[in-house]
Design a protein around this motif. Structure first.
Motif, PDB file in Angstrom:
ATOM      1  N   SER A 169       0.803  -1.220   0.000  1.00  0.00           N
ATOM      2  CA  SER A 169       0.000   0.000   0.000  1.00  0.00           C
ATOM      3  C   SER A 169       0.830   1.262   0.000  1.00  0.00           C
ATOM      4  O   SER A 169       0.288   2.352  -0.089  1.00  0.00           O
ATOM      5  N   LYS A 170       2.150   1.144   0.081  1.00  0.00           N
ATOM      6  CA  LYS A 170       3.008   2.325   0.010  1.00  0.00           C
ATOM      7  C   LYS A 170       3.098   2.806  -1.435  1.00  0.00           C
ATOM      8  O   LYS A 170       3.046   2.012  -2.364  1.00  0.00           O
ATOM      9  N   PRO A 171       3.272   4.111  -1.630  1.00  0.00           N
ATOM     10  CA  PRO A 171       3.483   4.595  -3.001  1.00  0.00           C
ATOM     11  C   PRO A 171       4.814   4.095  -3.550  1.00  0.00           C
ATOM     12  O   PRO A 171       5.750   3.814  -2.798  1.00  0.00           O
ATOM     13  N   LEU A 172       4.890   3.979  -4.873  1.00  0.00           N
ATOM     14  CA  LEU A 172       6.087   3.400  -5.489  1.00  0.00           C
ATOM     15  C   LEU A 172       7.306   4.303  -5.338  1.00  0.00           C
ATOM     16  O   LEU A 172       8.366   3.851  -4.924  1.00  0.00           O
ATOM     17  N   GLU A 173       7.198   5.540  -5.688  1.00  0.00           N
ATOM     18  CA  GLU A 173       8.346   6.449  -5.613  1.00  0.00           C
ATOM     19  C   GLU A 173       7.939   7.697  -4.850  1.00  0.00           C
ATOM     20  O   GLU A 173       7.160   8.500  -5.334  1.00  0.00           O
ATOM     21  N   THR A 174       8.500   7.827  -3.634  1.00  0.00           N
ATOM     22  CA  THR A 174       8.257   9.035  -2.844  1.00  0.00           C
ATOM     23  C   THR A 174       9.606   9.673  -2.539  1.00  0.00           C
ATOM     24  O   THR A 174      10.597   8.966  -2.282  1.00  0.00           O
ATOM     25  N   PRO A 175       9.696  10.986  -2.561  1.00  0.00           N
ATOM     26  CA  PRO A 175      10.969  11.625  -2.219  1.00  0.00           C
ATOM     27  C   PRO A 175      11.286  11.418  -0.740  1.00  0.00           C
ATOM     28  O   PRO A 175      10.396  11.293   0.097  1.00  0.00           O
ATOM     29  N   GLN A 176      12.599  11.362  -0.458  1.00  0.00           N
ATOM     30  CA  GLN A 176      13.048  11.123   0.910  1.00  0.00           C
ATOM     31  C   GLN A 176      12.792  12.363   1.763  1.00  0.00           C
ATOM     32  O   GLN A 176      13.087  13.486   1.358  1.00  0.00           O
ATOM     33  N   THR A 177      12.223  12.148   2.959  1.00  0.00           N
ATOM     34  CA  THR A 177      11.927  13.278   3.829  1.00  0.00           C
ATOM     35  C   THR A 177      13.200  13.748   4.526  1.00  0.00           C
ATOM     36  O   THR A 177      14.232  13.056   4.532  1.00  0.00           O
ATOM     37  N   ALA A 178      13.157  14.925   5.136  1.00  0.00           N
ATOM     38  CA  ALA A 178      14.317  15.486   5.838  1.00  0.00           C
ATOM     39  C   ALA A 178      14.697  14.620   7.021  1.00  0.00           C
ATOM     40  O   ALA A 178      15.893  14.428   7.314  1.00  0.00           O
ATOM     41  N   THR A 179      13.734  14.080   7.721  1.00  0.00           N
ATOM     42  CA  THR A 179      14.016  13.210   8.866  1.00  0.00           C
ATOM     43  C   THR A 179      14.740  11.952   8.417  1.00  0.00           C
ATOM     44  O   THR A 179      15.719  11.520   9.058  1.00  0.00           O
ATOM     45  N   GLU A 180      14.290  11.355   7.320  1.00  0.00           N
ATOM     46  CA  GLU A 180      14.945  10.152   6.817  1.00  0.00           C
ATOM     47  C   GLU A 180      16.371  10.454   6.355  1.00  0.00           C
ATOM     48  O   GLU A 180      17.283   9.629   6.554  1.00  0.00           O
ATOM     49  N   LYS A 181      16.607  11.629   5.772  1.00  0.00           N
ATOM     50  CA  LYS A 181      17.974  12.002   5.383  1.00  0.00           C
ATOM     51  C   LYS A 181      18.871  12.146   6.595  1.00  0.00           C
ATOM     52  O   LYS A 181      20.031  11.708   6.581  1.00  0.00           O
ATOM     53  N   LEU A 182      18.371  12.780   7.677  1.00  0.00           N
ATOM     54  CA  LEU A 182      19.168  12.944   8.899  1.00  0.00           C
ATOM     55  C   LEU A 182      19.501  11.600   9.531  1.00  0.00           C
ATOM     56  O   LEU A 182      20.634  11.370   9.982  1.00  0.00           O
ATOM     57  N   ILE A 183      18.541  10.696   9.563  1.00  0.00           N
ATOM     58  CA  ILE A 183      18.795   9.368  10.126  1.00  0.00           C
ATOM     59  C   ILE A 183      19.845   8.633   9.311  1.00  0.00           C
ATOM     60  O   ILE A 183      20.758   7.987   9.861  1.00  0.00           O
ATOM     61  N   GLU A 184      19.788   8.737   7.990  1.00  0.00           N
ATOM     62  CA  GLU A 184      20.771   8.089   7.117  1.00  0.00           C
ATOM     63  C   GLU A 184      22.167   8.674   7.327  1.00  0.00           C
ATOM     64  O   GLU A 184      23.158   7.934   7.419  1.00  0.00           O
ATOM     65  N   LEU A 185      22.271  10.017   7.432  1.00  0.00           N
ATOM     66  CA  LEU A 185      23.569  10.645   7.687  1.00  0.00           C
ATOM     67  C   LEU A 185      24.133  10.238   9.039  1.00  0.00           C
ATOM     68  O   LEU A 185      25.346   9.985   9.181  1.00  0.00           O
ATOM     69  N   PHE A 186      23.273  10.129  10.062  1.00  0.00           N
ATOM     70  CA  PHE A 186      23.723   9.719  11.397  1.00  0.00           C
ATOM     71  C   PHE A 186      24.273   8.298  11.368  1.00  0.00           C
ATOM     72  O   PHE A 186      25.323   8.012  11.965  1.00  0.00           O
ATOM     73  N   ARG A 187      23.599   7.393  10.655  1.00  0.00           N
ATOM     74  CA  ARG A 187      24.081   6.007  10.586  1.00  0.00           C
ATOM     75  C   ARG A 187      25.390   5.917   9.826  1.00  0.00           C
ATOM     76  O   ARG A 187      26.283   5.138  10.174  1.00  0.00           O
ATOM     77  N   GLN A 188      25.556   6.734   8.762  1.00  0.00           N
ATOM     78  CA  GLN A 188      26.827   6.745   8.024  1.00  0.00           C
ATOM     79  C   GLN A 188      27.958   7.233   8.935  1.00  0.00           C
ATOM     80  O   GLN A 188      29.065   6.686   8.909  1.00  0.00           O
ATOM     81  N   GLN A 189      27.675   8.270   9.741  1.00  0.00           N
ATOM     82  CA  GLN A 189      28.711   8.767  10.660  1.00  0.00           C
ATOM     83  C   GLN A 189      29.069   7.708  11.687  1.00  0.00           C
ATOM     84  O   GLN A 189      30.248   7.549  12.047  1.00  0.00           O
ATOM     85  N   GLN A 190      28.092   6.985  12.182  1.00  0.00           N
ATOM     86  CA  GLN A 190      28.376   5.940  13.158  1.00  0.00           C
ATOM     87  C   GLN A 190      29.209   4.834  12.533  1.00  0.00           C
ATOM     88  O   GLN A 190      30.141   4.306  13.163  1.00  0.00           O
ATOM     89  N   LEU A 191      28.903   4.476  11.287  1.00  0.00           N
ATOM     90  CA  LEU A 191      29.676   3.435  10.612  1.00  0.00           C
ATOM     91  C   LEU A 191      31.120   3.886  10.377  1.00  0.00           C
ATOM     92  O   LEU A 191      32.069   3.127  10.582  1.00  0.00           O
ATOM     93  N   GLU A 192      31.279   5.139   9.944  1.00  0.00           N
ATOM     94  CA  GLU A 192      32.636   5.654   9.706  1.00  0.00           C
ATOM     95  C   GLU A 192      33.407   5.733  11.022  1.00  0.00           C
ATOM     96  O   GLU A 192      34.581   5.388  11.080  1.00  0.00           O
ATOM     97  N   ALA A 193      32.737   6.185  12.083  1.00  0.00           N
ATOM     98  CA  ALA A 193      33.403   6.264  13.398  1.00  0.00           C
ATOM     99  C   ALA A 193      33.745   4.866  13.896  1.00  0.00           C
ATOM    100  O   ALA A 193      34.806   4.642  14.488  1.00  0.00           O
ATOM    101  N   GLY A 194      32.871   3.912  13.652  1.00  0.00           N
ATOM    102  CA  GLY A 194      33.133   2.528  14.071  1.00  0.00           C
ATOM    103  C   GLY A 194      34.286   1.930  13.292  1.00  0.00           C
ATOM    104  O   GLY A 194      35.109   1.191  13.843  1.00  0.00           O
TER     105      GLY A 194
END
Length: 192
Positions: free
Chosen positions: A154-179
């Motif tokens: 029931s989710k739409p096929l292509e939706t643009p990424q929200t600002a919250t989802e971008k921040l969460i993705e950047l935070f996880r990338q920083q954690q991976l790089e720090a790890g």
């Protein structure tokens, strides 16, 4: 429930081919006004003939107008169309305004459409050889076994990424790089 509609002529909704594309052709070929000269129920028809019939005939030169007086009969309008249909209307005790409205209705119709039982509400002269469209026509085969309601489907096929989802993705990338940096430091110290 009445079955009287079964005795009507059946067919598909149709219109004259491309009427109005080049120029409009009035489908009413001739109209006959039948009335009584002295009966009271024909007063509206007689008034229409005296006051408006000549103007109607001048405005519509493509329609042949017949006036037929009949003794002790009810007034009648008979319209004959180019496709051969005849429309018959009883005008008993109608005023001249009502009769002019009925004549205008006969002029704008293309036959006796009220006496036609429709087989389907639509008709095409060139049906598709691919079959009719259905909602499941272009779906992938994996959707056949799914149980609905399904949150993933029931989710739409292509939706643009929200600002919250971008921040969460950047935070996880920083954690991976720090790890990875911490892991590299530990492996260097163990190697020493």
């Amino acid at each position: 429930m009445s079955n009287s509609h079964l005795f009507l002529k059946s067919g598909f909704p149709r219109a004259p081919l491309q009427n109005g594309l080049g120029r409009y052709v009035c489908q009413l070929q001739r109209i006959t006004l039948k009335f009584c000269k002295n009966n009271g129920s024909s007063r509206g028809m007689r008034d229409f003939i005296e006051n408006h019939l000549v103007d109607f005939a001048k405005e519509n030169p493509g329609i042949v107008v017949y006036v037929k007086p009949r003794r002790h009969r009810t007034p009648v309008l008979v319209g004959e169309y180019l496709n051969g249909d005849r429309e018959w209307l009883n005008c008993r005790n109608n005023t001249q305004e009502e009769i002019s409205k009925w004549i205008d209705l006969l002029k704008t119709q293309n036959g006796s459409s009220s006496s036609l039982r429709l087989r389907k509400m639509w008709h095409t002269d060139v049906p598709s050889i691919q079959g009719p469209w259905t909602p499941f026509l272009l779906r992938s085969p994996e959707t056949q076994g799914q149980v609905y309601p399904n949150t993933e489907a029931s989710k739409p096929l292509e939706t643009p990424q929200t600002a919250t989802e971008k921040l969460i993705e950047l935070f996880r990338q920083q954690q991976l790089e720090a790890g990875e940096e911490a892991h590299d430091l530990l492996s260097k110290k163990r190697a020493e």
